[in-house]
Design a protein around this motif. Structure first.
Motif, PDB file in Angstrom:
ATOM      1  N   THR A   1       0.839  -1.191   0.000  1.00 45.01           N
ATOM      2  CA  THR A   1       0.000   0.000   0.000  1.00 45.01           C
ATOM      3  C   THR A   1       0.876   1.244   0.000  1.00 45.01           C
ATOM      4  OG1 THR A   1      -0.079   0.174   2.416  1.00 45.01           O
ATOM      5  CG2 THR A   1      -1.738  -1.242   1.350  1.00 45.01           C
ATOM      6  N   ALA A   2       0.292   2.375  -0.342  1.00 43.17           N
ATOM      7  CA  ALA A   2       1.024   3.630  -0.308  1.00 43.17           C
ATOM      8  C   ALA A   2       1.498   3.938   1.107  1.00 43.17           C
ATOM      9  CB  ALA A   2       0.140   4.761  -0.840  1.00 43.17           C
ATOM     10  N   GLN A   3       0.673   3.610   2.103  1.00 45.68           N
ATOM     11  CA  GLN A   3       1.056   3.855   3.494  1.00 45.68           C
ATOM     12  C   GLN A   3       2.273   3.022   3.892  1.00 45.68           C
ATOM     13  OE1 GLN A   3      -1.986   3.193   2.424  1.00 45.68           O
ATOM     14  NE2 GLN A   3      -3.503   4.586   3.349  1.00 45.68           N
ATOM     15  N   GLN A   4       2.310   1.775   3.443  1.00 44.08           N
ATOM     16  CA  GLN A   4       3.448   0.922   3.762  1.00 44.08           C
ATOM     17  C   GLN A   4       4.738   1.465   3.150  1.00 44.08           C
ATOM     18  OE1 GLN A   4       1.773  -2.739   2.299  1.00 44.08           O
ATOM     19  NE2 GLN A   4       1.403  -3.526   4.361  1.00 44.08           N
ATOM     20  N   LEU A   5       4.688   1.882   1.890  1.00 46.83           N
ATOM     21  CA  LEU A   5       5.895   2.422   1.250  1.00 46.83           C
ATOM     22  C   LEU A   5       6.350   3.696   1.930  1.00 46.83           C
ATOM     23  CD1 LEU A   5       5.470   1.822  -2.596  1.00 46.83           C
ATOM     24  CD2 LEU A   5       6.495   0.380  -0.835  1.00 46.83           C
ATOM     25  N   CYS A   6       5.395   4.514   2.371  1.00 51.49           N
ATOM     26  CA  CYS A   6       5.750   5.725   3.097  1.00 51.49           C
ATOM     27  C   CYS A   6       6.498   5.376   4.386  1.00 51.49           C
ATOM     28  CB  CYS A   6       4.482   6.523   3.410  1.00 51.49           C
ATOM     29  SG  CYS A   6       4.784   8.084   4.245  1.00 51.49           S
ATOM     30  N   SER A   7       6.044   4.334   5.065  1.00 50.76           N
ATOM     31  CA  SER A   7       6.710   3.887   6.285  1.00 50.76           C
ATOM     32  C   SER A   7       8.083   3.298   5.978  1.00 50.76           C
ATOM     33  CB  SER A   7       5.838   2.848   6.990  1.00 50.76           C
ATOM     34  OG  SER A   7       6.500   2.302   8.109  1.00 50.76           O
ATOM     35  N   PHE A   8       8.152   2.448   4.956  1.00 45.84           N
ATOM     36  CA  PHE A   8       9.428   1.801   4.598  1.00 45.84           C
ATOM     37  C   PHE A   8      10.505   2.826   4.251  1.00 45.84           C
ATOM     38  CE2 PHE A   8       6.883  -2.043   2.801  1.00 45.84           C
ATOM     39  CZ  PHE A   8       6.582  -2.453   4.093  1.00 45.84           C
ATOM     40  N   THR A   9      10.119   3.948   3.623  1.00 49.72           N
ATOM     41  CA  THR A   9      11.089   4.944   3.138  1.00 49.72           C
ATOM     42  C   THR A   9      11.237   6.143   4.072  1.00 49.72           C
ATOM     43  OG1 THR A   9       9.360   6.071   1.862  1.00 49.72           O
ATOM     44  CG2 THR A   9      10.621   4.344   0.725  1.00 49.72           C
ATOM     45  N   ASN A  10      10.609   6.055   5.261  1.00 51.21           N
ATOM     46  CA  ASN A  10      10.656   7.178   6.202  1.00 51.21           C
ATOM     47  C   ASN A  10      10.206   8.469   5.521  1.00 51.21           C
ATOM     48  OD1 ASN A  10      11.110   8.550   8.613  1.00 51.21           O
ATOM     49  ND2 ASN A  10      13.294   8.863   8.203  1.00 51.21           N
ATOM     50  N   ASN A  11       9.010   8.412   4.947  1.00 53.16           N
ATOM     51  CA  ASN A  11       8.430   9.550   4.234  1.00 53.16           C
ATOM     52  C   ASN A  11       9.296   9.997   3.039  1.00 53.16           C
ATOM     53  OD1 ASN A  11       5.900   9.984   5.214  1.00 53.16           O
ATOM     54  ND2 ASN A  11       6.471  11.636   6.611  1.00 53.16           N
ATOM     55  N   TYR A  12       9.894   9.034   2.363  1.00 58.59           N
ATOM     56  CA  TYR A  12      10.676   9.308   1.150  1.00 58.59           C
ATOM     57  C   TYR A  12      11.779  10.329   1.424  1.00 58.59           C
ATOM     58  CZ  TYR A  12       6.585   7.032  -0.850  1.00 58.59           C
ATOM     59  OH  TYR A  12       5.579   6.143  -1.132  1.00 58.59           O
ATOM     60  N   SER A  13      12.489  10.111   2.506  1.00 61.59           N
ATOM     61  CA  SER A  13      13.477  11.095   2.946  1.00 61.59           C
ATOM     62  C   SER A  13      14.844  10.942   2.284  1.00 61.59           C
ATOM     63  CB  SER A  13      13.646  11.014   4.467  1.00 61.59           C
ATOM     64  OG  SER A  13      14.038   9.705   4.860  1.00 61.59           O
ATOM     65  N   LYS A  14      15.130   9.761   1.705  1.00 61.46           N
ATOM     66  CA  LYS A  14      16.460   9.538   1.121  1.00 61.46           C
ATOM     67  C   LYS A  14      16.339   9.269  -0.375  1.00 61.46           C
ATOM     68  CE  LYS A  14      20.564   6.573   1.497  1.00 61.46           C
ATOM     69  NZ  LYS A  14      21.172   5.397   2.171  1.00 61.46           N
ATOM     70  N   VAL A  15      16.835  10.196  -1.181  1.00 63.32           N
ATOM     71  CA  VAL A  15      16.807  10.048  -2.633  1.00 63.32           C
ATOM     72  C   VAL A  15      18.095   9.359  -3.090  1.00 63.32           C
ATOM     73  CG1 VAL A  15      16.727  11.242  -4.857  1.00 63.32           C
ATOM     74  CG2 VAL A  15      15.374  12.091  -2.921  1.00 63.32           C
TER      75      VAL A  15
ATOM     76  N   TYR B   1      14.012   6.075  -4.207  1.00 57.27           N
ATOM     77  CA  TYR B   1      14.221   6.373  -2.795  1.00 57.27           C
ATOM     78  C   TYR B   1      14.764   5.152  -2.073  1.00 57.27           C
ATOM     79  CZ  TYR B   1      11.098  10.280  -3.894  1.00 57.27           C
ATOM     80  OH  TYR B   1      10.527  11.402  -4.458  1.00 57.27           O
ATOM     81  N   GLY B   2      15.590   5.399  -1.059  1.00 54.14           N
ATOM     82  CA  GLY B   2      16.094   4.322  -0.229  1.00 54.14           C
ATOM     83  C   GLY B   2      15.170   4.046   0.940  1.00 54.14           C
ATOM     84  N   GLY B   3      15.166   2.806   1.418  1.00 52.68           N
ATOM     85  CA  GLY B   3      14.340   2.452   2.560  1.00 52.68           C
ATOM     86  C   GLY B   3      14.691   1.067   3.055  1.00 52.68           C
ATOM     87  N   GLN B   4      13.861   0.538   3.936  1.00 57.39           N
ATOM     88  CA  GLN B   4      14.065  -0.830   4.397  1.00 57.39           C
ATOM     89  C   GLN B   4      12.759  -1.404   4.927  1.00 57.39           C
ATOM     90  OE1 GLN B   4      17.125  -0.411   7.424  1.00 57.39           O
ATOM     91  NE2 GLN B   4      15.597  -0.554   9.055  1.00 57.39           N
ATOM     92  N   PHE B   5      12.665  -2.739   4.843  1.00 59.62           N
ATOM     93  CA  PHE B   5      11.521  -3.443   5.393  1.00 59.62           C
ATOM     94  C   PHE B   5      11.654  -3.487   6.922  1.00 59.62           C
ATOM     95  CE2 PHE B   5      11.410  -5.828   1.167  1.00 59.62           C
ATOM     96  CZ  PHE B   5      10.311  -5.104   0.702  1.00 59.62           C
ATOM     97  N   PRO B   6      10.558  -3.795   7.616  1.00 55.72           N
ATOM     98  CA  PRO B   6      10.629  -3.900   9.079  1.00 55.72           C
ATOM     99  C   PRO B   6      11.666  -4.904   9.579  1.00 55.72           C
ATOM    100  CG  PRO B   6       8.351  -3.776   8.384  1.00 55.72           C
ATOM    101  CD  PRO B   6       9.161  -3.889   7.132  1.00 55.72           C
ATOM    102  N   ASN B   7      11.985  -5.917   8.764  1.00 56.92           N
ATOM    103  CA  ASN B   7      12.984  -6.906   9.193  1.00 56.92           C
ATOM    104  C   ASN B   7      14.419  -6.451   8.926  1.00 56.92           C
ATOM    105  OD1 ASN B   7      13.173  -7.130   6.436  1.00 56.92           O
ATOM    106  ND2 ASN B   7      12.651  -9.313   6.347  1.00 56.92           N
ATOM    107  N   GLY B   8      14.595  -5.215   8.431  1.00 52.57           N
ATOM    108  CA  GLY B   8      15.931  -4.660   8.221  1.00 52.57           C
ATOM    109  C   GLY B   8      16.484  -4.801   6.826  1.00 52.57           C
ATOM    110  N   VAL B   9      15.827  -5.529   5.937  1.00 55.45           N
ATOM    111  CA  VAL B   9      16.301  -5.685   4.558  1.00 55.45           C
ATOM    112  C   VAL B   9      16.167  -4.358   3.823  1.00 55.45           C
ATOM    113  CG1 VAL B   9      15.876  -6.815   2.342  1.00 55.45           C
ATOM    114  CG2 VAL B   9      15.732  -8.125   4.474  1.00 55.45           C
ATOM    115  N   LYS B  10      17.274  -3.893   3.249  1.00 54.87           N
ATOM    116  CA  LYS B  10      17.267  -2.610   2.540  1.00 54.87           C
ATOM    117  C   LYS B  10      16.578  -2.752   1.182  1.00 54.87           C
ATOM    118  CE  LYS B  10      21.376  -0.578   4.664  1.00 54.87           C
ATOM    119  NZ  LYS B  10      22.707   0.037   4.407  1.00 54.87           N
ATOM    120  N   ILE B  11      15.914  -1.685   0.771  1.00 60.08           N
ATOM    121  CA  ILE B  11      15.181  -1.696  -0.495  1.00 60.08           C
ATOM    122  C   ILE B  11      15.392  -0.376  -1.233  1.00 60.08           C
ATOM    123  CG2 ILE B  11      13.397  -3.284   0.283  1.00 60.08           C
ATOM    124  CD1 ILE B  11      11.577  -0.846   0.767  1.00 60.08           C
ATOM    125  N   ALA B  12      15.082  -0.395  -2.523  1.00 63.24           N
ATOM    126  CA  ALA B  12      15.032   0.807  -3.355  1.00 63.24           C
ATOM    127  C   ALA B  12      13.620   0.904  -3.915  1.00 63.24           C
ATOM    128  CB  ALA B  12      16.055   0.729  -4.484  1.00 63.24           C
TER     129      ALA B  12
END
Length: 416
Positions: A47-61, A71-82
């Motif tokens: 969901t859009a809400q989940q991606l917002c959480s994963f990316t910390n409000n899209y804070s890292k480009v 944008y950079g982010g990570q799943f709740p289990n710590g796996v990094k994502i783009a």
């Protein structure tokens, strides 16, 4: 993985909200069927809400391009994502095609040299694609940025081979052939160990293997990397356009510079042309040394340069398939001398539109099982040589034994 986030606990912020428009309402039933098929293939719909959480409000480009921002982010289990968020400013049909092309093609693949798809998000507000995170970014910054940490020549060859293997998988090992259409250094990503992975499938197309060419109309790819048949219309568009683009990428790996340095028209510094001229004079080694390659890496760089000359042949049929390119780069075969490329640039008048005559017997649909004698010859290994010697010795012993037996029998007949 996605279920650990409670959507009601976060407030979604859609990037570049001022550009949001209702562009995803076209042909909704078709799109929903497409998305349902993706989910059946284990691509997770976030969901859009989940991606917002994963990316910390899209804070890292991490980067941006013509189709969107990553944008950079990570799943709740710590796996990094783009997370690649597609631009809403694109015409709606083009944006829809780009999204469908990217998730449908990469969603079908599983290869160590292709970027991995984790999932996607799609609604009337935003469209995004979630990938594995690649720690070292894209290859271009290591080739063209003098301030970036350098990569030694041996690792550059490994990157070239890995990239070639990824493209070969798309062309020959997928159930349906996938043509990437935009092979270039910025679309080759590097993980923590500098292992390459081909990315950005926004222009990709899935093709049936029995179709010898793509009937699509229009230019695809990036100028400077796209095959000449897109502009000249002198050949049908086939998967060999990826081979040409890979050849252009190889030149930039060898030179550690952009292929074209534009000054005045009369002084265009085009590296591929320089490589051919030095190859003709048998002075490739001297040229390679002048571009910062270490002496112990010269032979590897020369091999890449010659393979690049094969990949950029004017005729698609003259270009080797990517599985042959892999073997040529790995060094286990003897690469045959390539014909002169870029004839379309040196021709004038009517000759510009006449395809060069190629007399080889290769097929545009050639695979690893076909003959590659136009591009390379297999080396005889020590084991093969020993086997040949044993076979020859065994045959000679049989022949000698047969002769001795015949002579003995003849003497016996004569004595009687």
């Amino acid at each position: 993985m996605a279920a650990t986030v409670q959507p009601e606990q976060v407030v979604a912020r859609v990037p570049s909200a001022s550009n949001v428009s209702q562009v995803w309402d076209i042909d909704v039933p078709t799109m929903e069927r497409f998305l349902q098929d993706l989910e059946k293939k284990n691509a997770v719909r976030f969901t859009a809400q989940q991606l917002c959480s994963f990316t910390n409000n899209y804070s890292k480009v991490l980067g941006s391009g013509g189709f969107g921002v990553v944008y950079g982010g990570q799943f709740p289990n710590g796996v990094k994502i783009a997370v690649k968020v597609l631009k809403k400013s694109l015409p709606h049909e083009r944006a829809q095609r780009q999204f469908m092309a990217e998730v449908s093609t990469i969603g079908r693949t599983c290869h160590i040299n292709l970027v991995r798809l984790y999932g996607f998000s799609y609604d009337h507000l935003m469209s995004a694609i979630v990938y594995e995170y690649m720690e070292n970014g894209s290859l271009d910054k290591y080739l063209f940025n003098a301030d970036a940490h350098g990569i030694d020549g041996n690792k550059l060859l490994d990157i070239a081979i890995g990239t070639a293997k990824g493209i070969a998988y798309l062309h020959e090992e997928c159930q349906q052939r996938i043509i990437h259409y935009d092979i270039k250094p910025s679309n080759v990503l590097l993980d923590a160990n500098f292992n390459p992975k081909v990315a950005d499938f926004g222009l990709a197309k899935i093709c049936n293997r029995e179709n010898t060419h793509d009937s699509s109309i229009g230019y695809k790819g990036t100028p400077g990397y796209s095959a000449p048949e897109f502009l000249l219309n002198n050949y049908p568009i086939t998967y060999k356009c990826d081979v040409y683009s890979f050849g252009m990428l190889l030149f930039e790996i060898v030179g550690r510079r952009r292929n074209a340095r534009v000054g005045s028209i009369d002084s265009l510094d085009w590296f591929p042309k320089l490589v051919w001229e030095e190859y003709e004079k048998d002075e490739l080694a001297t040229m390679i040394l002048s571009h910062g390659i270490e002496e112990n890496d010269i032979e590897r760089a020369k091999r890449m340069a010659v393979v690049a000359l094969w990949c950029v042949q004017d005729s698609p049929e003259a270009r080797p398939p990517m599985n042959a390119v892999v073997k040529m780069l790995e060094g286990g075969v003897e690469i045959m001398p390539p014909p002169k490329p870029f004839l379309y640039l040196f021709s004038v008048g009517i000759n510009l539109l006449n395809p060069p005559i190629y007399t080889g017997n290769s097929s545009d649909n050639s695979t690893g099982n076909g003959t590659h004698s136009n591009w390379y010859k297999e080396h005889s290994t020590r084991i093969m040589d020993e086997y040949k010697i044993q076979v020859a010795s065994s045959s000679q012993e049989k022949e000698d034994h047969g002769s001795s037996y015949a002579e003995e029998k003849s003497r016996s007949v004569d004595s009687s």
